[in-house]
Design a protein around this motif. Sequence first.
Motif, PDB file in Angstrom:
ATOM      1  N   TRP A 143      -7.896   9.929  -0.902  1.00 47.61           N
ATOM      2  CA  TRP A 143      -7.144  10.096   0.342  1.00 47.61           C
ATOM      3  C   TRP A 143      -6.064   9.020   0.475  1.00 47.61           C
ATOM      4  CZ3 TRP A 143     -12.606  10.543   2.684  1.00 47.61           C
ATOM      5  CH2 TRP A 143     -13.040  11.874   2.620  1.00 47.61           C
ATOM      6  N   MET A 144      -6.373   7.806   0.049  1.00 41.70           N
ATOM      7  CA  MET A 144      -5.408   6.712   0.144  1.00 41.70           C
ATOM      8  C   MET A 144      -4.226   6.945  -0.793  1.00 41.70           C
ATOM      9  SD  MET A 144      -6.604   2.725   0.406  1.00 41.70           S
ATOM     10  CE  MET A 144      -7.638   2.970   1.855  1.00 41.70           C
ATOM     11  N   LEU A 145      -4.506   7.448  -1.980  1.00 38.75           N
ATOM     12  CA  LEU A 145      -3.434   7.750  -2.931  1.00 38.75           C
ATOM     13  C   LEU A 145      -2.541   8.862  -2.392  1.00 38.75           C
ATOM     14  CD1 LEU A 145      -2.386   6.991  -5.796  1.00 38.75           C
ATOM     15  CD2 LEU A 145      -3.726   8.928  -6.663  1.00 38.75           C
ATOM     16  N   LEU A 146      -3.153   9.874  -1.784  1.00 38.80           N
ATOM     17  CA  LEU A 146      -2.367  10.929  -1.133  1.00 38.80           C
ATOM     18  C   LEU A 146      -1.458  10.330  -0.060  1.00 38.80           C
ATOM     19  CD1 LEU A 146      -4.798  13.949  -0.550  1.00 38.80           C
ATOM     20  CD2 LEU A 146      -2.784  13.896  -2.019  1.00 38.80           C
TER      21      LEU A 146
ATOM     22  N   GLN B 128     -19.947   3.944  -2.716  1.00 37.06           N
ATOM     23  CA  GLN B 128     -19.681   5.256  -3.299  1.00 37.06           C
ATOM     24  C   GLN B 128     -18.660   6.042  -2.485  1.00 37.06           C
ATOM     25  OE1 GLN B 128     -22.055   4.648  -1.296  1.00 37.06           O
ATOM     26  NE2 GLN B 128     -22.979   6.450  -0.364  1.00 37.06           N
ATOM     27  N   ILE B 129     -18.580   5.763  -1.178  1.00 39.04           N
ATOM     28  CA  ILE B 129     -17.620   6.474  -0.329  1.00 39.04           C
ATOM     29  C   ILE B 129     -16.198   6.007  -0.621  1.00 39.04           C
ATOM     30  CG2 ILE B 129     -16.978   7.012   2.056  1.00 39.04           C
ATOM     31  CD1 ILE B 129     -19.599   8.242   1.081  1.00 39.04           C
ATOM     32  N   SER B 130     -16.055   4.785  -1.123  1.00 37.32           N
ATOM     33  CA  SER B 130     -14.710   4.307  -1.473  1.00 37.32           C
ATOM     34  C   SER B 130     -14.096   5.147  -2.578  1.00 37.32           C
ATOM     35  CB  SER B 130     -14.752   2.833  -1.886  1.00 37.32           C
ATOM     36  OG  SER B 130     -15.464   2.664  -3.101  1.00 37.32           O
ATOM     37  N   LEU B 131     -14.932   5.807  -3.389  1.00 35.86           N
ATOM     38  CA  LEU B 131     -14.408   6.682  -4.439  1.00 35.86           C
ATOM     39  C   LEU B 131     -13.716   7.898  -3.833  1.00 35.86           C
ATOM     40  CD1 LEU B 131     -17.385   6.556  -6.978  1.00 35.86           C
ATOM     41  CD2 LEU B 131     -15.237   5.277  -7.055  1.00 35.86           C
TER      42      LEU B 131
ATOM     43  N   LEU C 242     -12.666  -2.006  -0.144  1.00 36.93           N
ATOM     44  CA  LEU C 242     -12.858  -1.587  -1.530  1.00 36.93           C
ATOM     45  C   LEU C 242     -11.806  -0.565  -1.944  1.00 36.93           C
ATOM     46  CD1 LEU C 242     -16.754  -1.195  -1.643  1.00 36.93           C
ATOM     47  CD2 LEU C 242     -15.391  -2.922  -2.851  1.00 36.93           C
ATOM     48  N   SER C 243     -11.482   0.348  -1.029  1.00 42.50           N
ATOM     49  CA  SER C 243     -10.509   1.398  -1.331  1.00 42.50           C
ATOM     50  C   SER C 243      -9.110   0.821  -1.500  1.00 42.50           C
ATOM     51  CB  SER C 243     -10.504   2.450  -0.219  1.00 42.50           C
ATOM     52  OG  SER C 243     -11.801   2.974  -0.013  1.00 42.50           O
TER      53      SER C 243
END
Length: 340
Positions: A190-193, A182-185, A134-135
């Motif tokens: 963190w993924m964008l960082l 909800q954890i994917s939010l 999802l992330s």
Amino acid sequence: MGAKKRIMWVDYAKCFGIIAVVFGHAINGVAGKALDVTYNALYWWHMPLFFMMGGFFLKKITPDLAGWSYLLTKKVRPLLKAYFLNGVILIFLSHFFRQQSWDYTFLYFVRLFYGGSTLNNYLSVFWYLTTYALSIFLTTLLISYVKKVFWQFVLAIGGFFGGILLQDVHFLGNDSFPWDAQISLLAVFWMLLGYYFFKILPKIKWNYHLLLGALGTALLIGLICLYATGHLDFVLWLKSANIHAGWQAFLFPPIICLAIFVACELVERLGGFVPLRFIGQNTDVIMFYHRAAFDITTLLAVTDNWYFRLLIGLAAPIFLAWIMQWVKNTTLWHKLPISS
């Protein structure tokens, strides 16, 4: 075209991350102040580390059928395929090894579709795979359709704290959301960082790498001291959406992860270590099968303790990964239609 060259320090980071995951599961529930502190300290960074690394190799997609096809078939589908395939294998393995009833096993297949925190025992870590998928999906859309970096981070940070607020919200009467959505939010932030950090890192002088690593290490040591003495209540248990507190989860994990990345760069500069690279290249096998390997330690009373769980939880999946690699390298495998 040949396969892309692997980046060694990334493999080392995956290696340290998966060892931390197995270590945390091995000591879960074991009494002792030192192990309690260690357990929580590992959870402050090991899953954010994997989410940050998930952003390293993301690519923007074009707003057409080809772009969406790449995202869904090349990035998301392999993760879901691995989720269901290995999930089915482990459910059957658990059924026979633990002598579970067929009613229990059937209901576990149902839980596999819902996922998230409903998964336990052999599949307790599988929440990560759906959350990761999802992330990947959401972060790729974010970097592809929101052109300004500023607004990308505004949305990611807003989503992060939205995910924090949702930890106490039930979904249709259930304690958890399907796939731990909800954890994917949180993971998108963190993924964008990780996406931008990986682009900027080569442009930063090595001396500043060391400075970042020193700051992250000092922070981790300071947090451990504060937690051990009862002056810090920082809990980051993502699967169960138990997070104390939002601003700590926002600030601390990325800084600690930077220290891990710098340490892994240092290992690479010192010449590297082949076994660590092999572990880092096979984190998926270890992630999937280490909980099942723990049951091997229950066969004898003398091995039924946390340090044997750690040893077997790493050794058995690593051996399985080595066997799988050996089979794939055989001439017979390459002659099979499935290998093409």
